[in-house]
Design a protein around this motif. Sequence first.
Motif, PDB file in Angstrom:
ATOM      1  N   SER A 101       0.812  -1.210   0.000  1.00 61.12           N
ATOM      2  CA  SER A 101       0.000   0.000   0.000  1.00 61.12           C
ATOM      3  C   SER A 101       0.853   1.271   0.000  1.00 61.12           C
ATOM      4  CB  SER A 101      -0.934   0.010   1.208  1.00 61.12           C
ATOM      5  OG  SER A 101      -0.178   0.004   2.394  1.00 61.12           O
ATOM      6  N   ALA A 102       2.161   1.143   0.078  1.00 59.05           N
ATOM      7  CA  ALA A 102       3.045   2.313   0.063  1.00 59.05           C
ATOM      8  C   ALA A 102       3.047   2.930  -1.333  1.00 59.05           C
ATOM      9  CB  ALA A 102       4.460   1.904   0.457  1.00 59.05           C
ATOM     10  N   PRO A 103       3.153   4.240  -1.424  1.00 61.24           N
ATOM     11  CA  PRO A 103       3.171   4.882  -2.739  1.00 61.24           C
ATOM     12  C   PRO A 103       4.436   4.526  -3.522  1.00 61.24           C
ATOM     13  CG  PRO A 103       3.403   6.510  -0.990  1.00 61.24           C
ATOM     14  CD  PRO A 103       3.182   5.203  -0.333  1.00 61.24           C
ATOM     15  N   VAL A 104       4.325   4.586  -4.843  1.00 59.48           N
ATOM     16  CA  VAL A 104       5.452   4.277  -5.711  1.00 59.48           C
ATOM     17  C   VAL A 104       6.577   5.268  -5.428  1.00 59.48           C
ATOM     18  CG1 VAL A 104       6.216   4.156  -8.109  1.00 59.48           C
ATOM     19  CG2 VAL A 104       3.964   3.298  -7.476  1.00 59.48           C
ATOM     20  N   GLY A 105       7.793   4.755  -5.336  1.00 54.99           N
ATOM     21  CA  GLY A 105       8.950   5.595  -5.061  1.00 54.99           C
ATOM     22  C   GLY A 105       9.413   5.548  -3.619  1.00 54.99           C
ATOM     23  N   THR A 106       8.626   4.951  -2.740  1.00 60.59           N
ATOM     24  CA  THR A 106       9.033   4.830  -1.335  1.00 60.59           C
ATOM     25  C   THR A 106       9.464   3.395  -1.060  1.00 60.59           C
ATOM     26  OG1 THR A 106       6.788   4.340  -0.623  1.00 60.59           O
ATOM     27  CG2 THR A 106       7.483   6.649  -0.556  1.00 60.59           C
ATOM     28  N   SER A 107      10.357   3.247  -0.130  1.00 55.37           N
ATOM     29  CA  SER A 107      10.832   1.913   0.241  1.00 55.37           C
ATOM     30  C   SER A 107       9.752   1.177   1.015  1.00 55.37           C
ATOM     31  CB  SER A 107      12.091   2.013   1.103  1.00 55.37           C
ATOM     32  OG  SER A 107      13.125   2.609   0.386  1.00 55.37           O
ATOM     33  N   SER A 108       9.617  -0.097   0.720  1.00 59.90           N
ATOM     34  CA  SER A 108       8.671  -0.935   1.461  1.00 59.90           C
ATOM     35  C   SER A 108       9.195  -2.370   1.447  1.00 59.90           C
ATOM     36  CB  SER A 108       7.265  -0.844   0.866  1.00 59.90           C
ATOM     37  OG  SER A 108       7.284  -1.256  -0.476  1.00 59.90           O
ATOM     38  N   GLN A 109       8.573  -3.181   2.247  1.00 65.60           N
ATOM     39  CA  GLN A 109       9.040  -4.556   2.379  1.00 65.60           C
ATOM     40  C   GLN A 109       7.887  -5.499   2.680  1.00 65.60           C
ATOM     41  OE1 GLN A 109      11.839  -4.231   5.539  1.00 65.60           O
ATOM     42  NE2 GLN A 109      10.288  -4.082   7.144  1.00 65.60           N
ATOM     43  N   VAL A 110       8.175  -6.771   2.493  1.00 66.62           N
ATOM     44  CA  VAL A 110       7.235  -7.840   2.814  1.00 66.62           C
ATOM     45  C   VAL A 110       7.890  -8.691   3.896  1.00 66.62           C
ATOM     46  CG1 VAL A 110       6.107  -9.905   1.939  1.00 66.62           C
ATOM     47  CG2 VAL A 110       6.232  -7.897   0.517  1.00 66.62           C
ATOM     48  N   ARG A 111       7.135  -9.024   4.915  1.00 72.82           N
ATOM     49  CA  ARG A 111       7.633  -9.865   6.004  1.00 72.82           C
ATOM     50  C   ARG A 111       6.832 -11.170   5.995  1.00 72.82           C
ATOM     51  NH1 ARG A 111      10.467  -8.572  10.397  1.00 72.82           N
ATOM     52  NH2 ARG A 111      10.119  -6.365  10.018  1.00 72.82           N
ATOM     53  N   ALA A 112       7.562 -12.282   6.025  1.00 73.64           N
ATOM     54  CA  ALA A 112       6.909 -13.594   6.050  1.00 73.64           C
ATOM     55  C   ALA A 112       7.364 -14.359   7.288  1.00 73.64           C
ATOM     56  CB  ALA A 112       7.251 -14.387   4.799  1.00 73.64           C
ATOM     57  N   GLU A 113       6.424 -15.043   7.906  1.00 77.40           N
ATOM     58  CA  GLU A 113       6.721 -15.883   9.058  1.00 77.40           C
ATOM     59  C   GLU A 113       6.159 -17.269   8.789  1.00 77.40           C
ATOM     60  OE1 GLU A 113       5.029 -16.120  13.453  1.00 77.40           O
ATOM     61  OE2 GLU A 113       6.260 -14.321  13.125  1.00 77.40           O
TER      62      GLU A 113
END
Length: 145
Positions: A98-110
């Motif tokens: 959901s972060a806007p394009v151009g910003t850093s984001s990540q996916v966390r899996a457990e």
Amino acid sequence: MTRMWGLRRDESGSISLEMAICAPVLLGMLALVGIFGRTAMATSHVDGAAFSAARAASIERSASAANSAAEAAARDYLSQQGLSCENVTVSVDTSGFSAPVGTSSQVRAEVSCRVPLTDLAALVPTNDRVYTGEAVSPIDRYRGR
């Protein structure tokens, strides 16, 4: 020079006594090696499954596709490694989509996996253990989400 005749001791039966003392110790060490080896292997495989799930989720375009891809990747990884899990739980934090394009984001899996240790129960009474691995993978900041 004097010699001592007749002072030889009879050592018959000493090997039986040594085996009676050493056998339980050796069996205990063998059981510990089996338990530690299984623990190290299961931890490594569950961590690998979490990394695989996070990576599969991070290359998807949507959060719903990321959830299904992560679960499939984790189950596939565990089956390829031959780890028999009775209950595999994969949870993915896809809030980075959901972060806007151009910003850093990540996916966390457990990934959580309950590994049966019944084959080691003959040596040491053990219960099933739950192993959990967690991994984070970045989402490309300049791709369409």
